[in-house]
Design an enzyme around this catalytic site. Structure first.
Site, PDB file in Angstrom:
ATOM      1  N   VAL A 266       0.902  -1.193  -0.203  1.00 17.48           N
ATOM      2  CA  VAL A 266      -0.016  -0.033   0.144  1.00 17.48           C
ATOM      3  C   VAL A 266       0.861   1.078  -0.005  1.00 17.48           C
ATOM      4  O   VAL A 266       1.799   1.387   0.821  1.00 17.48           O
ATOM      5  CB  VAL A 266      -0.969  -0.088   1.365  1.00 17.48           C
ATOM      6  CG1 VAL A 266      -1.863   1.256   1.178  1.00 17.48           C
ATOM      7  CG2 VAL A 266      -1.826  -1.267   1.195  1.00 17.48           C
TER       8      VAL A 266
ATOM      9  N   PRO B 183       1.740  -0.932 -12.239  1.00 19.46           N
ATOM     10  CA  PRO B 183       2.831  -0.382 -11.582  1.00 19.46           C
ATOM     11  C   PRO B 183       4.189  -0.517 -11.765  1.00 19.46           C
ATOM     12  O   PRO B 183       4.637  -1.631 -12.685  1.00 19.46           O
ATOM     13  CB  PRO B 183       2.513  -1.167 -10.151  1.00 19.46           C
ATOM     14  CG  PRO B 183       2.118  -2.613 -10.457  1.00 19.46           C
ATOM     15  CD  PRO B 183       1.118  -2.050 -11.712  1.00 19.46           C
TER      16      PRO B 183
ATOM     17  N   HIS C  36       0.905  -6.586 -16.142  1.00 20.34           N
ATOM     18  CA  HIS C  36       0.522  -6.299 -15.048  1.00 20.34           C
ATOM     19  C   HIS C  36       1.637  -5.379 -14.069  1.00 20.34           C
ATOM     20  O   HIS C  36       1.169  -5.193 -12.991  1.00 20.34           O
ATOM     21  CB  HIS C  36      -0.097  -7.585 -14.132  1.00 20.34           C
ATOM     22  CG  HIS C  36       1.149  -8.204 -13.471  1.00 20.34           C
ATOM     23  ND1 HIS C  36       2.256  -8.625 -14.278  1.00 20.34           N
ATOM     24  CD2 HIS C  36       1.126  -8.768 -12.444  1.00 20.34           C
ATOM     25  CE1 HIS C  36       2.925  -9.447 -13.179  1.00 20.34           C
ATOM     26  NE2 HIS C  36       2.239  -9.414 -12.044  1.00 20.34           N
ATOM     27  N   GLY C  37       2.898  -5.424 -14.776  1.00 20.16           N
ATOM     28  CA  GLY C  37       3.689  -4.393 -13.913  1.00 20.16           C
ATOM     29  C   GLY C  37       5.063  -4.464 -14.856  1.00 20.16           C
ATOM     30  O   GLY C  37       5.007  -4.763 -16.062  1.00 20.16           O
TER      31      GLY C  37
ATOM     32  N   HIS D 270      -1.770  -3.282  -3.801  1.00 17.54           N
ATOM     33  CA  HIS D 270      -1.729  -4.372  -4.494  1.00 17.54           C
ATOM     34  C   HIS D 270      -1.933  -5.588  -3.667  1.00 17.54           C
ATOM     35  O   HIS D 270      -0.940  -5.738  -2.682  1.00 17.54           O
ATOM     36  CB  HIS D 270      -0.163  -4.174  -5.291  1.00 17.54           C
ATOM     37  CG  HIS D 270      -0.046  -5.598  -6.039  1.00 17.54           C
ATOM     38  ND1 HIS D 270       1.102  -6.209  -5.778  1.00 17.54           N
ATOM     39  CD2 HIS D 270      -0.714  -6.498  -6.616  1.00 17.54           C
ATOM     40  CE1 HIS D 270       1.258  -7.393  -6.634  1.00 17.54           C
ATOM     41  NE2 HIS D 270      -0.064  -7.349  -7.025  1.00 17.54           N
TER      42      HIS D 270
END
Length: 463
Positions: free
Chosen positions: A226, A367, A391-392, A253
């Protein structure tokens, strides 16, 4: 009559001498072993008489299926050829991950596949792997952390406020976020998800309800986090009605915690029993969605995904309360899940294991790392990628390699260079463990359009 129910008791009732007896004994042992034998035999007699009435029943549905249309258990072989696929950023992806995808593309149920530019080796499907299948779901194609997802809330608070009150923001994260196996919130909160039918009707899920209640609003270990950070909106025509500029944001996440992990473990076991495969691909065992277990997993998976969302909502609600502000925008997406979607005019099950849904106009968050900015994106609906994106940044070094290669001093140096405050976090999550997010984004310009960025400032992870 002995107390323990045996196969011969069911044969006496008239059960056929086949696998339906083993299924019945397994279900009774797992879910009804404390009940009186006489009562169970009465119910079993009814199931035998009218099995179609019990199809879909939580306890007896699997037995009824064994009587009406038994699941065919046979060794499946891989095809000789692969179904169509696309790889994005191929030069940045390790060979092991590619070969994992190549194997998945030869499954008899495979329809189409794709590999995202952040891809790396995993179990079953590679991380960053996307696979469309025909009426079948692969538990390891979804992953152990079902519904692992991103959530970003954006606040109308000046960035200078964040710079001036770092300790206050640190304390919010220390006091109102919980991580890993041991930490839970002292003050538990209820949620409508706990009143869902699945928590009553699916025996495995019912047993996990207390754990799920305790873990609501918590985050897992590993790469879950977080963060407070700076949101920069770069596109005037963004989908969430924000003006170009900078805002304070909270990014989280995490996934479905113990609930999802236990669902994944249970149904993966069932899949491997029902769908024997060659040893090198046994993690790709699937459940036919026309079977009792396939339908039950689908319900349980969707529950776990909704529970993961509930956890994020709880985290963001707690932080918003401490900030004394309401978010002006919220962006969120799963990246470990399976969806029913149309692929070339046929309905398929699209597995995204470490991949962001990127339908045309769909918002998501990709991210970077604890020192690298992430990106707010809008999907372009690219059919070759099965409407997916990364996804990252993706791992460059495994957790084991990180512990061999880096020290706490190396991490501290990177954090100081980027003016990041870190609470918790291990060497295996070093910023250097990850690929260059800018390269990853450059390799998926045909998949997503950047709407803004999120730059971490205060990061909280598991200890």
């Amino acid at each position: 009559m002995g107390n323990k129910l045996k196969g011969k008791d069911l044969i006496k009732l008239g059960f056929p001498k086949n696998n339906s007896i083993n299924i019945a004994l397994g279900q009774i042992s797992r879910y009804r072993k404390r009940e009186k034998k006489e009562r169970i035999l009465e119910e079993a007699k009814e199931v035998l008489k009218t099995p179609e009435k019990f199809q879909g029943n939580a306890i007896w549905g699997k037995v009824a299926e064994g009587l009406v249309k038994p699941v065919e258990v046979k060794m499946h072989q891989l095809r000789n050829t692969r179904v169509p696929f696309s790889i994005y950023g191929e030069n940045e992806i390790d060979e092991q991950a590619k070969f994992q995808l190549y194997d998945a593309l030869k499954l008899p149920i495979a329809v189409q596949g794709a590999l995202m530019p952040d891809a790396h080796y995993g179990y079953g499907l590679p991380i960053g792997g996307v696979l469309a299948t025909d009426n079948a779901v692969i538990p390891y194609g979804v992953g152990v952390d079902i519904g692992c997802r991103m959530c970003l809330t954006i606040y109308p608070i000046s960035i200078s406020f964040l710079k001036g009150k770092v300790h206050q923001f640190e304390n919010i994260l220390k006091n109102h976020t919980k991580f890993g196996m041991r930490e839970t919130h002292d003050k538990k909160q209820d949620h409508e998800i706990f009143y869902r039918d699945e928590f009553i009707e699916i025996p495995l899920v019912k047993r996990l309800k207390d754990k799920a209640f305790k873990q609501l609003g918590t985050s897992g270990g590993g790469n879950h986090f977080v963060e407070f950070g700076t949101v920069s909106i770069t596109e005037e025509n963004n989908e969430f009605g924000l003006k170009i500029g900078e805002y304070i944001g909270v990014l989280s996440h995490s996934g479905s915690r113990g609930l999802g992990a236990n669902i994944a473990k249970h149904y993966t076991y069932l899949a491997t029993k029902q769908c024997p495969l060659p040893k090198n691909v046994q993690h790709l065992a699937w459940l036919d969605l026309n079977t009792h277990d396939g339908q039950e997993y689908w319900l349980a998976m969707n529950l776990a995904g909704d529970y993961a969302k509930a956890c994020h909502d709880n985290i963001h609600d707690r932080i918003a309360k401490e900030l004394g502000a309401k978010p002006i925008a919220k962006i969120e997406n799963h990246h470990n899940f399976a969806w029913k979607e149309m692929v070339n005019d046929r309905e398929c099950i699209v597995h995204r294991k470490g991949a962001t849904p990127a339908k045309n106009g769909e918002l998501g968050i990709i991210p970077g790392s604890m020192t690298a900015s992430g990106f707010i994106v809008r999907g372009l609906g690219n059919k070759e990628s099965l409407q997916s994106a990364s996804h990252g940044a993706g791992r460059k070094f495994s957790r084991k390699k990180c512990k061999e290669k880096f020290t706490k001093s190396d991490i501290k140096h990177q954090l100081n260079m980027n003016n990041i405050t870190l609470i918790g976090g291990g060497i295996d999550e070093a910023p250097m463990a990850y690929k260059d997010i800018k390269k990853v984004m450059a390799n998926q310009q045909e998949l997503v359009e950047v709407q803004g960025t999120f730059t971490p400032k205060i990061v909280r992870m598991d200890k």
